[in-house]
Motif scaffolding. Structure first.
Motif, PDB file in Angstrom:
ATOM      1  N   VAL A 157      18.571  -2.644  -2.778  1.00 14.99           N
ATOM      2  CA  VAL A 157      17.385  -2.055  -2.132  1.00 14.99           C
ATOM      3  C   VAL A 157      16.333  -1.723  -3.193  1.00 14.99           C
ATOM      4  CG1 VAL A 157      16.525   0.010  -0.933  1.00 14.99           C
ATOM      5  CG2 VAL A 157      18.520  -1.207  -0.043  1.00 14.99           C
ATOM      6  N   THR A 158      16.789  -1.163  -4.332  1.00 14.75           N
ATOM      7  CA  THR A 158      15.838  -0.829  -5.411  1.00 14.75           C
ATOM      8  C   THR A 158      15.114  -2.083  -5.893  1.00 14.75           C
ATOM      9  OG1 THR A 158      17.291   0.973  -6.085  1.00 14.75           O
ATOM     10  CG2 THR A 158      15.633   0.268  -7.685  1.00 14.75           C
ATOM     11  N   VAL A 159      15.864  -3.161  -6.084  1.00 13.89           N
ATOM     12  CA  VAL A 159      15.249  -4.417  -6.547  1.00 13.89           C
ATOM     13  C   VAL A 159      14.251  -4.916  -5.486  1.00 13.89           C
ATOM     14  CG1 VAL A 159      15.676  -6.823  -7.206  1.00 13.89           C
ATOM     15  CG2 VAL A 159      17.268  -5.037  -7.928  1.00 13.89           C
ATOM     16  N   ALA A 160      14.671  -4.862  -4.210  1.00 10.89           N
ATOM     17  CA  ALA A 160      13.801  -5.356  -3.117  1.00 10.89           C
ATOM     18  C   ALA A 160      12.477  -4.598  -3.085  1.00 10.89           C
ATOM     19  CB  ALA A 160      14.521  -5.228  -1.778  1.00 10.89           C
ATOM     20  N   LEU A 161      12.519  -3.289  -3.365  1.00 18.77           N
ATOM     21  CA  LEU A 161      11.279  -2.486  -3.332  1.00 18.77           C
ATOM     22  C   LEU A 161      10.228  -3.068  -4.283  1.00 18.77           C
ATOM     23  CD1 LEU A 161      12.661   1.188  -3.303  1.00 18.77           C
ATOM     24  CD2 LEU A 161      11.768  -0.140  -1.383  1.00 18.77           C
ATOM     25  N   PHE A 162      10.688  -3.549  -5.453  1.00 19.05           N
ATOM     26  CA  PHE A 162       9.730  -4.084  -6.431  1.00 19.05           C
ATOM     27  C   PHE A 162       9.208  -5.460  -6.033  1.00 19.05           C
ATOM     28  CE2 PHE A 162      11.574  -0.630  -8.724  1.00 19.05           C
ATOM     29  CZ  PHE A 162      10.491  -0.131  -9.427  1.00 19.05           C
ATOM     30  N   PHE A 163       9.941  -6.154  -5.181  1.00 17.96           N
ATOM     31  CA  PHE A 163       9.430  -7.431  -4.659  1.00 17.96           C
ATOM     32  C   PHE A 163       8.401  -7.199  -3.559  1.00 17.96           C
ATOM     33  CE2 PHE A 163      13.117  -9.269  -6.727  1.00 17.96           C
ATOM     34  CZ  PHE A 163      12.649 -10.511  -7.106  1.00 17.96           C
ATOM     35  N   LEU A 164       8.615  -6.116  -2.794  1.00 17.98           N
ATOM     36  CA  LEU A 164       7.794  -5.909  -1.592  1.00 17.98           C
ATOM     37  C   LEU A 164       6.541  -5.086  -1.838  1.00 17.98           C
ATOM     38  CD1 LEU A 164      10.717  -5.135   0.874  1.00 17.98           C
ATOM     39  CD2 LEU A 164       9.330  -7.217   0.804  1.00 17.98           C
ATOM     40  N   LEU A 165       6.592  -4.197  -2.832  1.00 15.98           N
ATOM     41  CA  LEU A 165       5.487  -3.257  -3.038  1.00 15.98           C
ATOM     42  C   LEU A 165       4.913  -3.391  -4.445  1.00 15.98           C
ATOM     43  CD1 LEU A 165       7.413  -0.154  -1.650  1.00 15.98           C
ATOM     44  CD2 LEU A 165       5.723  -1.482  -0.389  1.00 15.98           C
ATOM     45  N   SER A 166       3.766  -2.745  -4.668  1.00 15.70           N
ATOM     46  CA  SER A 166       3.225  -2.699  -6.032  1.00 15.70           C
ATOM     47  C   SER A 166       4.182  -1.848  -6.868  1.00 15.70           C
ATOM     48  CB  SER A 166       1.838  -2.093  -6.029  1.00 15.70           C
ATOM     49  OG  SER A 166       1.938  -0.724  -5.729  1.00 15.70           O
ATOM     50  N   PRO A 167       4.228  -2.044  -8.205  1.00 16.39           N
ATOM     51  CA  PRO A 167       5.207  -1.316  -9.030  1.00 16.39           C
ATOM     52  C   PRO A 167       5.170   0.198  -8.839  1.00 16.39           C
ATOM     53  CG  PRO A 167       4.160  -3.032 -10.324  1.00 16.39           C
ATOM     54  CD  PRO A 167       3.463  -3.025  -8.992  1.00 16.39           C
ATOM     55  N   TYR A 168       3.972   0.788  -8.760  1.00 16.25           N
ATOM     56  CA  TYR A 168       3.898   2.252  -8.641  1.00 16.25           C
ATOM     57  C   TYR A 168       4.389   2.723  -7.269  1.00 16.25           C
ATOM     58  CZ  TYR A 168       1.429   2.202 -13.063  1.00 16.25           C
ATOM     59  OH  TYR A 168       1.130   2.035 -14.380  1.00 16.25           O
ATOM     60  N   LYS A 169       4.048   1.957  -6.217  1.00 15.55           N
ATOM     61  CA  LYS A 169       4.544   2.332  -4.883  1.00 15.55           C
ATOM     62  C   LYS A 169       6.058   2.206  -4.828  1.00 15.55           C
ATOM     63  CE  LYS A 169       0.778   1.421  -1.729  1.00 15.55           C
ATOM     64  NZ  LYS A 169       0.046   0.219  -1.403  1.00 15.55           N
ATOM     65  N   ALA A 170       6.599   1.176  -5.494  1.00 17.98           N
ATOM     66  CA  ALA A 170       8.052   0.966  -5.490  1.00 17.98           C
ATOM     67  C   ALA A 170       8.746   2.145  -6.171  1.00 17.98           C
ATOM     68  CB  ALA A 170       8.394  -0.343  -6.192  1.00 17.98           C
ATOM     69  N   VAL A 171       8.175   2.656  -7.268  1.00 18.07           N
ATOM     70  CA  VAL A 171       8.758   3.822  -7.953  1.00 18.07           C
ATOM     71  C   VAL A 171       8.759   5.020  -7.000  1.00 18.07           C
ATOM     72  CG1 VAL A 171       8.431   5.486  -9.832  1.00 18.07           C
ATOM     73  CG2 VAL A 171       8.134   3.043 -10.276  1.00 18.07           C
ATOM     74  N   LEU A 172       7.647   5.190  -6.284  1.00 14.44           N
ATOM     75  CA  LEU A 172       7.539   6.308  -5.342  1.00 14.44           C
ATOM     76  C   LEU A 172       8.614   6.198  -4.256  1.00 14.44           C
ATOM     77  CD1 LEU A 172       5.567   8.704  -4.849  1.00 14.44           C
ATOM     78  CD2 LEU A 172       4.456   7.258  -3.153  1.00 14.44           C
ATOM     79  N   PHE A 173       8.773   4.996  -3.690  1.00 17.77           N
ATOM     80  CA  PHE A 173       9.800   4.783  -2.660  1.00 17.77           C
ATOM     81  C   PHE A 173      11.189   5.074  -3.229  1.00 17.77           C
ATOM     82  CE2 PHE A 173       8.638   2.502   1.375  1.00 17.77           C
ATOM     83  CZ  PHE A 173       7.298   2.830   1.340  1.00 17.77           C
ATOM     84  N   TYR A 174      11.432   4.614  -4.480  1.00 15.72           N
ATOM     85  CA  TYR A 174      12.743   4.847  -5.093  1.00 15.72           C
ATOM     86  C   TYR A 174      13.007   6.344  -5.207  1.00 15.72           C
ATOM     87  CZ  TYR A 174      16.284   5.577  -8.577  1.00 15.72           C
ATOM     88  OH  TYR A 174      17.396   6.045  -9.223  1.00 15.72           O
ATOM     89  N   LEU A 175      11.989   7.096  -5.656  1.00 14.33           N
ATOM     90  CA  LEU A 175      12.169   8.544  -5.841  1.00 14.33           C
ATOM     91  C   LEU A 175      12.456   9.229  -4.503  1.00 14.33           C
ATOM     92  CD1 LEU A 175       9.423   9.282  -8.534  1.00 14.33           C
ATOM     93  CD2 LEU A 175      11.904   9.174  -8.854  1.00 14.33           C
ATOM     94  N   VAL A 176      11.728   8.797  -3.452  1.00 11.84           N
ATOM     95  CA  VAL A 176      11.983   9.370  -2.116  1.00 11.84           C
ATOM     96  C   VAL A 176      13.422   9.078  -1.698  1.00 11.84           C
ATOM     97  CG1 VAL A 176      11.364   9.171   0.340  1.00 11.84           C
ATOM     98  CG2 VAL A 176       9.555   9.267  -1.400  1.00 11.84           C
TER      99      VAL A 176
END
Ligand SMILES: Nc1nc2c(ncn2[C@@H]2O[C@H](COP(=O)(O)OP(=O)(O)OP(=O)(O)O)[C@@H](O)[C@H]2O)c(=O)[nH]1
Length: 325
Positions: free
Chosen positions: A99-118
């Motif tokens: 899921v963490t890897v997928a976030l970086f494919f789907l979102l901009s890097p900063y948004k992906a970090v935010l999603f990961y933290l949430v």
């Protein structure tokens, strides 16, 4: 002329389609197994995930819109992970890594970090309450390391992608849009004009007897003239006109919203300006121009060909003049 056809899908479309399709296919066997085992709560969650991911796949396949679809897919991944871990226990945390890897494919890097933290904040109370401290810390540290590696890679990739976009679409000598950018702009413009019944006009212009200038003064002086010519013309243009280098000493002005008369006036004013400007001493540099307003349902090639025919007429009429088609 190489023109992008609407059949070509973007990289982001392939990414969202692959992730949505692969996720739906991967979760489907779990839905079947859990249904057979009578684990109805988690089976319904799996069914929800399969249906949602399939819907996103279908939506992107049909509409080619990826921004909102990617965002929703990222939310879905995090929500399904959270509910799965809550229902089935900590063993399901292994899914946090893909899921963490997928976030970086789907979102901009900063948004992906935010999603990961949430995601981490939502999962942490359960992890620290239900697993030994060392196991919980191992998960937090290893998943954070996965996030950091992905962030560095994704950020670098995005920056390089942006650089490549600029390099692939601009002319290295003059800095204006190159032939590829021109092809893309013409395709977009014809699609827009046909959809909205707007007006738009092309001005194709070419330096007169440029070969003689090159022969007399050398190629590097010729290069300087091309650069100065572009600078001279660019400051005369409003936002509705975009300038491209078609090739060699030939340039194209795409005048959105201008009709034949308005674009002809602009072309004539540019012709007079070039004639009256000393781009190089001892030479009188002039341009010839062909002007063509868009006709409904024309392809970019047909439109450009009419402007080219008008330019040919201007050259045949003795050069240093503008002709309409
Ligand atoms: N310096 C320089 N010259 C170029 C560049 N691209 C094309 N040319 C030159 O532009 C000249 C074009 O020559 P022709 O096609 O015969 O056209 P022309 O001499 O301008 O004659 P007309 O267009 O018929 O008025 C050639 O000498 C090319 O070498 C460039 O990037 N830099």
């Amino acid at each position: 002329m190489t023109i992008l056809t609407s059949a070509q899908r973007t990289t982001q479309e392939y990414i969202v389609l692959s992730l949505a399709g692969a996720s739906a296919l991967c979760i489907l066997p779990f839905f079947i197994m859990r249904s057979l085992a009578g684990e109805w709560a988690i089976a319904i969650l799996d069914l929800f995930a399969v249906c949602s991911m399939s819907s996103i796949y279908w939506y992107v396949f049909r509409t080619r819109e990826t921004k909102m679809a990617g965002f929703i897919l990222a939310i879905l991944c995090v929500v399904v992970l959270f509910v799965t871990v809550s229902l089935k226990g900590m063993a399901q945390l292994v899914w946090a890594y893909p899921v963490t890897v997928a976030l970086f494919f789907l979102l901009s890097p900063y948004k992906a970090v935010l999603f990961y933290l949430v995601m981490l904040v939502c999962l942490s109370p359960g992890i620290f309450a239900k697993t030994p401290l060392i196991t919980a810390l191992s998960f937090v540290i290893s998943s954070t390391a996965t996030m950091v590696f992905n962030f560095v890679f994704a950020k670098r990739m995005r920056d390089q992608q942006a650089q490549l976009m600029v390099l692939s679409s601009s002319d290295p000598l003059t800095g204006i849009g190159n032939r590829r950018a021109m092809d893309d702009a013409l395709l977009d413009e014809t699609v827009r004009l046909n959809a909205m019944h707007g007006i738009s006009t092309l001005v194709l212009f070419d330096l007169d007897h440029f070969k003689v200038i090159n022969d007399n003064h050398g190629h590097s002086e010729g290069d300087k003239i091309l650069i100065q010519l572009v600078q001279l013309i660019q400051v005369q243009l409003d936002k509705s006109c975009r300038l491209f280098r078609y090739g060699g000493e030939e340039f194209l002005l795409l005048c959105s919203g201008k009709n034949l008369t308005e674009a002809s006036e602009l072309a004539e004013s540019l012709r007079v300006l070039v004639q009256n400007t000393s781009l190089i001493s001892e030479e009188n540099i002039t341009i010839s121009a062909g002007i063509a307003e868009y006709s409904a349902n024309e392809t970019p090639e047909q439109w450009l060909e009419r402007a080219d025919n008008a330019l040919y007429e201007a050259k045949n009429a003795g050069r240093n003049c503008c002709k309409q088609h």
